[in-house]
Design an enzyme around this catalytic site. Structure first.
Site, PDB file in Angstrom:
ATOM      1  N   ASP A   1       0.797  -1.260  -0.144  1.00  8.02           N
ATOM      2  CA  ASP A   1      -0.198   0.102   0.077  1.00  8.02           C
ATOM      3  C   ASP A   1       0.962   1.284   0.086  1.00  8.02           C
ATOM      4  O   ASP A   1       1.908   1.356   0.662  1.00  8.02           O
ATOM      5  CB  ASP A   1      -0.790   0.089   0.987  1.00  8.02           C
TER       6      ASP A   1
ATOM      7  N   ASP B   1      -6.007  -7.040  -1.411  1.00  6.50           N
ATOM      8  CA  ASP B   1      -6.597  -6.924   0.033  1.00  6.50           C
ATOM      9  C   ASP B   1      -8.170  -6.631  -0.238  1.00  6.50           C
ATOM     10  O   ASP B   1      -8.837  -6.790  -1.138  1.00  6.50           O
ATOM     11  CB  ASP B   1      -5.985  -5.415   0.490  1.00  6.50           C
TER      12      ASP B   1
ATOM     13  N   ARG C   1      -4.549 -15.122   2.738  1.00  5.12           N
ATOM     14  CA  ARG C   1      -4.358 -14.962   4.190  1.00  5.12           C
ATOM     15  C   ARG C   1      -5.106 -15.512   5.009  1.00  5.12           C
ATOM     16  O   ARG C   1      -6.330 -15.764   4.693  1.00  5.12           O
ATOM     17  CB  ARG C   1      -4.222 -13.459   4.411  1.00  5.12           C
TER      18      ARG C   1
ATOM     19  N   ASP D   1      -3.708  -9.153  10.190  1.00  8.70           N
ATOM     20  CA  ASP D   1      -2.188  -8.627  10.216  1.00  8.70           C
ATOM     21  C   ASP D   1      -1.211  -8.968  11.300  1.00  8.70           C
ATOM     22  O   ASP D   1      -1.694  -9.021  12.459  1.00  8.70           O
ATOM     23  CB  ASP D   1      -2.163  -7.235  10.056  1.00  8.70           C
TER      24      ASP D   1
HETATM   25  C1  GLA Z   1      -4.099  -4.735   5.321  1.00  6.27           C
HETATM   26  C2  GLA Z   1      -3.233  -6.061   4.957  1.00  6.27           C
HETATM   27  C3  GLA Z   1      -1.730  -5.706   5.274  1.00  6.27           C
HETATM   28  C4  GLA Z   1      -1.364  -4.386   4.244  1.00  6.27           C
HETATM   29  C5  GLA Z   1      -2.178  -3.315   4.821  1.00  6.27           C
HETATM   30  C6  GLA Z   1      -1.846  -1.986   3.794  1.00  6.27           C
HETATM   31  O1  GLA Z   1      -3.965  -4.572   6.360  1.00  6.27           O
HETATM   32  O2  GLA Z   1      -3.626  -7.188   5.538  1.00  6.27           O
HETATM   33  O3  GLA Z   1      -1.046  -6.937   4.883  1.00  6.27           O
HETATM   34  O4  GLA Z   1      -1.355  -4.925   3.168  1.00  6.27           O
HETATM   35  O5  GLA Z   1      -3.440  -3.665   4.551  1.00  6.27           O
HETATM   36  O6  GLA Z   1      -2.814  -0.948   4.238  1.00  6.27           O
END
Ligand code: GLA
Length: 633
Positions: free
Chosen positions: A86, A189, A272, A276
């Protein structure tokens, strides 16, 4: 649309005249259904900007990481994807919908007419023998637009110009990123589907155009999983079209939501499995747990993704090398993507030695793609065993706690003979030792010992299915109603802290197919007999097994598992070879002794295991066991 989510028209018609909605049973498919699209035959390896720089990324930082991958020899060891996360975007141009790059931080993307292009950037990476990855969102807006509002690198302009995600522009963006700009990898995402509710404070304060959430993080029942899957499937189709050479990676990033555990493998290269990772031990536990018991859903071309590595920060920094080594070992055992996320321009040798452990990289990258199975499970310590393509084992002994733990390793954990010598070679210290039957270890707090193992196989003339999860494709696991998995470590939410009544189970997956345990984590047991090896799954399920090695026969002891919640169904077990019925049991009931089923596989490449029973849409599940299921020479 999956059979199981679909009430057959006939069933619906029956339901009109009777109160019971009959559930459709799966049928053998006759062809291998695990998709082969994309370049991730082994888990993707490389570098990602997010944990290192968040949105404060720029060209020098990325190129510096790329140069370090080459200079430090990491690229040669497999770390080839350089992934820009991002922060790269300026806006979506309204005249033609084209995405415009923030040239202030990516100066090489500037073009005289302001069109901007990453072609020079990807050319440079390709010239270094690397590959290039980019980040986007499957909705209209991205995560930084919800969670990094202080960032100097948020998309700018009108609400429409700030709609930088793929929604409404899937083919246009994918063609731009892959065909024009030359990227090889995309991370997609999902904040756009979760965080921009019309009328919400975020949308009001920032003048966004809202989208009715399709993902509700706190409720799988209020999440429109089919819609989310369809959005990602549209991206998958565009990627296929834009990449006739098949050289692309599709990283799904919807953080274990929307039941992606079930469909991720059919759509992307990786998905995923949780939210995070943060540089905290308990966050690492949480992310590890979210993937560790999903081995049957991963394999060559499709991988569980517990997130990028956080080695080098917080609980995994140079003062915590035991924890850093554990983090790396676990990711390698799980055949996870290995994406370094550290400012590699100044990486200390102690961390380079961890990322660069060639033996563990080989464990991660083994072509058979067998994610480790948990051979001993507890909240304190776990024993993970991974079967490599050449048949030898790798074992990891993992201390989850902050205290020392004693662990006994048994030959039976390894499915090796207890009366023959077993040699362990430590994959960190490289020292070797030998034992017979059983040996003991004192694990330091948070320590993981990992060994390559040589010994005599328990099953000399074949392989248990639970040893080869990478060769299994779970077409239908029989889960009708997705349920949150309660076995995943619930860390304190790093964003909310304890400002709620608790950290709840949130990732659907409870009841999925398992190696060597039932779908709910119990010992496999039919009648009074328990099994160390086997596949545990729900009824009305279909598993495919790839018989590339040419095994001649299949054998198992099957039946309704003693732990089944619903006891009054009779289950028929059947084995198919390339669509042809090879063997079938009579209907078996709860309490019946295990029934032997054998099938002559001669020449068959795709073996299918079906367990079916009458069912209605809303009843409790039937747990079934393929005890000691094995392929024999
Ligand atoms: C989400 C994703 C992260 C990252 C951020 C970027 O939280 O899970 O891995 O890419 O967005 O804003």
């Amino acid at each position: 649309m999956k059979l199981k989510t679909q009430l057959l028209l006939a069933s619906v018609m029956v339901a009109l005249v009777s109160p019971v909605a009959v559930f459709a049973q799966p049928m053998a498919k006759g062809v291998w259904l695990a998709p082969s699209a994309g370049a991730a035959k082994t888990p993707p390896m490389g570098w990602n900007s997010w944990n290192a720089f968040r949105t404060e990324v720029d060209e020098d930082k990325v190129m510096g990481a790329a140069q370090a991958l080459v200079d430090e020899g990491l690229a040669k060891k497999g770390y080839i994807y350089v992934n820009l996360d991002d922060g790269w975007w300026q806006k979506r141009r309204q005249s033609d919908g084209r995405m415009i790059i923030r040239t202030r931080i990516f100066p090489s993307a500037a073009t005289p007419d302001g069109t901007t292009s990453f072609r020079g950037f990807t050319d440079r990476l390709h010239g270094m023998g690397l590959k290039a990855g980019l980040y986007t969102d499957v909705g209209h807006n991205a995560c930084s637009q919800a969670f990094d509002l202080h960032s100097p690198n948020l998309p700018e302009g009108t609400a429409e110009e700030r709609q930088v995600g793929l929604a409404g522009h899937v083919s246009q963006d994918i063609n731009l990123y892959f065909s024009d700009w030359g990227f090889d990898y995309i991370k997609v995402d999902a904040c756009g589907l979760a965080d921009f509710a019309p009328g919400s404070q975020l949308v009001k304060d920032n003048g966004y155009i809202g989208l009715e959430p399709e993902i509700e993080r706190a409720s799988i029942n209020r999440t429109d999983s089919a819609r989310v899957e369809a959005r990602y499937a549209e991206v998958a189709a565009a990627l296929k079209q834009a990449n006739p050479d098949n050289d692309y990676v599709f990283s799904i990033c919807n953080w274990g939501m929307a039941n992606v555990r079930e469909w991720g493998k059919d759509v992307g290269s990786s998905w995923r499995t949780s939210s995070d990772i943060t540089p905290n031990w308990t966050s690492m536990l949480h992310n590890y747990d979210s993937a560790a018991k999903r081995a049957l859903y991963a394999g060559p071309g499709h991988w569980n993704d517990p997130d990028i590595l956080y080695i080098g920060a917080g609980d995994f920094d140079t003062d915590h090398l035991t924890e850093a080594r554990t983090h790396f070992t676990l990711w390698a055992m799980m055949s996870s993507p290995l994406l370094i996320s550290y400012d590699l321009r100044k990486a200390p040798q102690s961390l380079l030695d961890i990322w660069g452990n060639a033996d563990l990289i080989a464990v991660d990258q083994d072509p058979a793609g067998n994610q480790a199975i948990i051979a001993y499970d507890s909240d304190d310590a776990q024993i993970l065993v991974k079967t490599m393509a050449d048949g030898h084992k790798v074992v990891a002994l993992f201390n989850r706690t902050a205290s020392p733990v004693k662990v006994s390793l048994l030959a039976s954990h390894l499915k090796l003979k207890g009366d023959a010598a077993i040699t362990l070679t430590d994959l960190w210290s490289k020292t070797a030792s030998t034992f017979t039957g059983e040996t003991g270890f004192d694990l330091a707090p948070h320590e993981t010992r990992v060994f390559s193992v040589q010994g005599a196989r328990e099953l000399a003339e074949g392989v248990y299915l639970s040893e080869i999860p990478g060769a299994i494709n779970v077409v239908d696991d029989g889960v009708k109603t997705p349920e949150a998995d309660p076995s995943i470590h619930r860390m304190i939410d790093p964003w909310a802290g304890t400002r709620s009544s608790g950290s709840r189970p949130q990732y659907a997956g409870w009841g999925g197919a398992q190696a060597d345990t039932t779908p709910y984590g119990q010992t496999l047991q039919i009648g009074g007999q328990s099994f160390d090896s086997g596949i545990g799954v729900l009824g009305n399920s279909l598993l495919q097994v790839k018989n590339e090695a040419g095994y001649r026969s299949f054998r198992a002891l099957v039946g309704v598992d003693a732990s089944t919640p619903l006891r009054d169904r009779a289950v028929t077990f059947a084995v198919y070879g390339d669509g042809k019925l090879l063997a079938r049991t009579p209907p078996l009931k709860f309490g019946d002794a295990p029934r032997e089923i054998t099938a002559d596989l001669s020449g068959h490449k795709v073996i299918e295991l079906l367990a079916t029973h009458d069912s209605t849409a809303d009843e409790r599940p039937v747990v079934v066991t393929w005890g000691a299921a094995r392929l024999l020479k």
